[in-house]
Scaffold this motif. Structure first.
Motif, mmCIF file in Angstrom:
data_model
loop_
_atom_site.group_PDB
_atom_site.id
_atom_site.type_symbol
_atom_site.label_atom_id
_atom_site.label_comp_id
_atom_site.label_asym_id
_atom_site.label_seq_id
_atom_site.Cartn_x
_atom_site.Cartn_y
_atom_site.Cartn_z
ATOM 1 N N SER A 88 0.829 -1.211 0.000
ATOM 2 C CA SER A 88 0.000 0.000 0.000
ATOM 3 C C SER A 88 0.862 1.259 0.000
ATOM 4 O O SER A 88 0.564 2.231 -0.709
ATOM 5 C CB SER A 88 -0.940 -0.017 1.202
ATOM 6 N N HIS A 89 1.954 1.267 0.794
ATOM 7 C CA HIS A 89 2.823 2.445 0.836
ATOM 8 C C HIS A 89 3.556 2.648 -0.487
ATOM 9 O O HIS A 89 3.781 3.788 -0.902
ATOM 10 C CB HIS A 89 3.836 2.316 1.985
ATOM 11 N N CYS A 90 3.925 1.562 -1.182
ATOM 12 C CA CYS A 90 4.629 1.691 -2.460
ATOM 13 C C CYS A 90 3.697 2.179 -3.575
ATOM 14 O O CYS A 90 4.132 2.894 -4.484
ATOM 15 C CB CYS A 90 5.259 0.358 -2.857
ATOM 16 N N CYS A 91 2.426 1.790 -3.513
ATOM 17 C CA CYS A 91 1.498 2.163 -4.590
ATOM 18 C C CYS A 91 1.013 3.603 -4.469
ATOM 19 O O CYS A 91 0.648 4.219 -5.470
ATOM 20 C CB CYS A 91 0.295 1.214 -4.604
ATOM 21 N N VAL A 92 0.977 4.124 -3.236
ATOM 22 C CA VAL A 92 0.512 5.492 -3.021
ATOM 23 C C VAL A 92 1.665 6.447 -3.291
ATOM 24 O O VAL A 92 2.759 6.313 -2.730
ATOM 25 C CB VAL A 92 -0.031 5.671 -1.596
ATOM 26 N N GLY A 93 1.432 7.417 -4.175
ATOM 27 C CA GLY A 93 2.467 8.388 -4.519
ATOM 28 C C GLY A 93 3.433 7.917 -5.578
ATOM 29 O O GLY A 93 4.460 8.574 -5.803
ATOM 30 N N LEU A 94 3.141 6.802 -6.239
ATOM 31 C CA LEU A 94 4.025 6.259 -7.269
ATOM 32 C C LEU A 94 3.645 6.834 -8.626
ATOM 33 O O LEU A 94 2.468 6.968 -8.952
ATOM 34 C CB LEU A 94 3.909 4.727 -7.301
#
Length: 598
Positions: A88-94
């Motif tokens: 979730s952290h990698c997909c947000v702001g990518l």
């Protein structure tokens, strides 16, 4: 294309994932959490790290690990929950760059669906768990998964519609456990606070299911936490969308909702949100009467319409059942025939294959036996002879196939030619019969009448001739014999005149055919310039002519292929004489199409 200036830690993790076995991949991917946590939130360095993780397919590896069976993953739910946080952290702001379409249309929906599936699995494990400690751990993992899903949906609000329409989310919402249900309601409330507009974009069935579950949890549970969360959620949905408020007021499914809420208000301590919800659902008396009338009218119309539709379907039911049975039986028959045909084709193919294998085996055995019999010095000669025979057989089959193909292509023209020949022959026969009848049945015109002057003149000429050619008197017997012979020859002449005329006609036709063929041969192009069906125009239908032409052709070929020392004694005049003789023979044996010799 791989980016430049990649973090060496990400490169090492990607190399370990590529080289390590499948069971060690989840543990290696957990190292990404340290890299993400050590980078300041919202910095450009963090964006670069997320882009490198995506470019080296580490996000796809996390997604593949989450789609596997939980019991096969090393570390169990602890590893899975941490991987959900990483994903979730990698997909947000990518910023995916060139692969944006694949990222937004495939990877993000798949990640949200996997989070919901993991939530359902944790829900099942929580319900089946017997120990309190185990239930606490599973509940903690469930909160981590729901928080990861909320973080992912908050970063990509286009996923809200996919989450609300998912069957897995509806199953999570239908949980009977208080702790699981309150967590799901809280996640739904947080999602709708981000963007409640997607609630109306989902299907009507999904919206009704969500409303039914929220209202059911409001009245069925005794937990104040779940009741408070359900009340807040229902109030948020009613205040955000006027369509939902009208649905709660006027729909027959929620007809007694305001009355139940009022009872709870009078019997228990009701929060501020509950009073606001009751006030929203409380219309005026006039509006209630109008709504009741409209409801009764709609029910009456629906009753009549449903009755009409039901009667109409009942009338059509027997014919529909018969048509359905007929179509089913015909389809079943066709399927059985198709299956039998395929079986027969397969059996035929197998039989042909076995026959070919047997033939190949026999031919090889015969060749081996022949090689054993043949002297070693004659093996090469034997092989060469076999190759020549094989080539001749192949050529024979190929020429036969080619001639059959040409014959099939020329069948129409041959049929037309034969029909023309038949018509010509019949026409000639008919004309000959007409001429014959005309001659046989011609009326006798008689002799012209002689005038007296003409009789005197003729008598004078006869007397002069007798005077000049006086001879011995002829006896009556001899005179009668001469007269009989003259009559006999005259009769023979009249009988043979018809045969002579037919022979003369045949000779004239032969001469015309010969002149036509000579003219065509003179105007014919050479063999190099001939195209299409021009050579076929000079083919003779006479068997003697064809035989003679074939013999002449073979003689010419032998003469050309003979060595030079065999041609020393020959003269140029011999060839010319032979060609003239052959030409005479061919012209004498020509056959005229459509006629027969007398």
């Amino acid at each position: 294309m791989k980016p430049t200036g990649t973090d060496p830690r990400i490169l090492s993790i990607a190399a370990e994932v590529a080289k390590s076995p499948e069971q060690n991949v989840p543990v290696i991917l957990l190292k990404l959490k340290e890299i993400i946590n050590s980078t300041p939130l919202g910095s450009s360095e963090l964006k670069k790290i997320k882009q490198d993780i995506y470019c080296y397919d580490l996000i796809q590896y996390c997604l593949l690990v989450l789609s596997q069976d939980c019991s096969r993953i090393q570390g169990g739910w602890t590893t899975i929950s941490q991987l959900t946080q990483i994903l979730s952290h990698c997909c947000v702001g990518l910023e995916p760059g060139e692969d944006a379409e694949e990222f937004y249309n495939e990877l993000l929906p798949s990640a949200a669906e996997n989070f919901l599936i993991l939530g359902r699995q944790l829900q099942t494990c929580f319900i089946n768990a017997a120990k309190a400690e185990e239930k606490g751990e599973l509940l903690h993992f469930f909160h981590i998964v729901t928080d990861s899903l909320f973080w992912l949906v908050g970063g990509h609000i286009e996923l809200i519609q996919n989450v609300l329409q998912s069957d897995h989310f509806l199953h999570l919402l239908q949980a009977d456990n208080v702790q699981i249900g309150s967590a799901v309601l809280m996640m739904l409330q947080n999602i709708l606070q981000i963007n409640s507009g997607d609630l109306l974009r989902i299907g009507g069935k999904a919206l009704h299911s969500i409303l039914d579950e929220v209202i059911f949890k409001l009245f069925s549970t005794s937990s104040p936490v779940m009741r408070s969360t359900a009340t807040k959620l229902l109030l948020l949905m009613a205040e955000s969308h006027q369509e939902i408020l009208i649905l709660l007021r006027q729909s027959a499914c929620y007809k007694g909702l305001r009355r139940l809420l009022s009872k709870q208000e009078t019997g228990t301590e009701v929060s501020k949100e509950l009073r606001q919800l009751v006030s929203l659902l409380s219309p005026t008396v006039y509006q209630e009467v109008e709504e009741q009338k409209l409801h009764q009218a709609a029910c009456l119309i629906q009753a009549y319409w449903k009755g009409f539709q039901t009667r109409k379907r009942l009338k059509k039911l027997p014919s529909a059942v018969i048509a359905l049975q007929r179509s089913f039986r015909s389809k079943r028959t066709k399927m059985l025939l198709e299956i039998n045909r395929k079986k027969e084709e397969e059996d035929l193919r197998l039989r042909l294959q076995l026959q070919r294998q047997r033939a190949m085996r026999l031919s090889r055995e015969l060749r081996l036996n022949m090689l054993e019999i043949v002297h070693p010095g004659q093996v090469e000669k034997h092989n060469r002879e076999m190759e020549e025979k094989s080539a001749l057989i192949i050529q024979k089959h190929w020429r036969g196939y080619r001639e059959r193909k040409n014959f099939r292509q020329q069948r129409q023209s041959l049929t037309e030619y034969k029909a023309a020949v038949t018509l010509q022959r019949a026409a000639l026969k008919f004309l000959a019969k007409c001429r014959k009848k005309k001659k046989l049945f011609a009326p006798w015109r008689g002799l012209q009448e002689l005038t007296d002057a003409r009789r005197v003149e003729l008598k004078q000429q006869v007397d002069d001739y007798v005077r000049r050619h006086s001879g011995s008197p002829m006896p009556d017997v001899v005179s009668r014999e001469l007269h009989a012979q003259a009559q006999e020859r005259l009769q023979h002449y009249f009988m043979g005149r018809a045969l002579e005329e037919r022979a003369q006609q045949h000779r004239e036709a032969l001469m015309a055919q010969i002149s036509t063929n000579i003219e065509q041969l003179m105007k014919a192009p050479s063999l190099k310039e001939a195209e299409g069906k021009e050579p076929e125009l000079f083919l003779s239908r006479s068997r003697p002519v064809a035989t003679k032409a074939k013999q002449a052709h073979l003689t010419t070929l032998k003469h050309i292929q003979a060595p030079w020392w065999k041609k020393l004694g020959e003269e140029s005049g011999d060839e010319t004489d032979v060609l003239k003789d052959e030409l005479i023979v061919e012209l004498e044996t020509l056959f005229i199409g459509g006629t027969k010799p007398p």
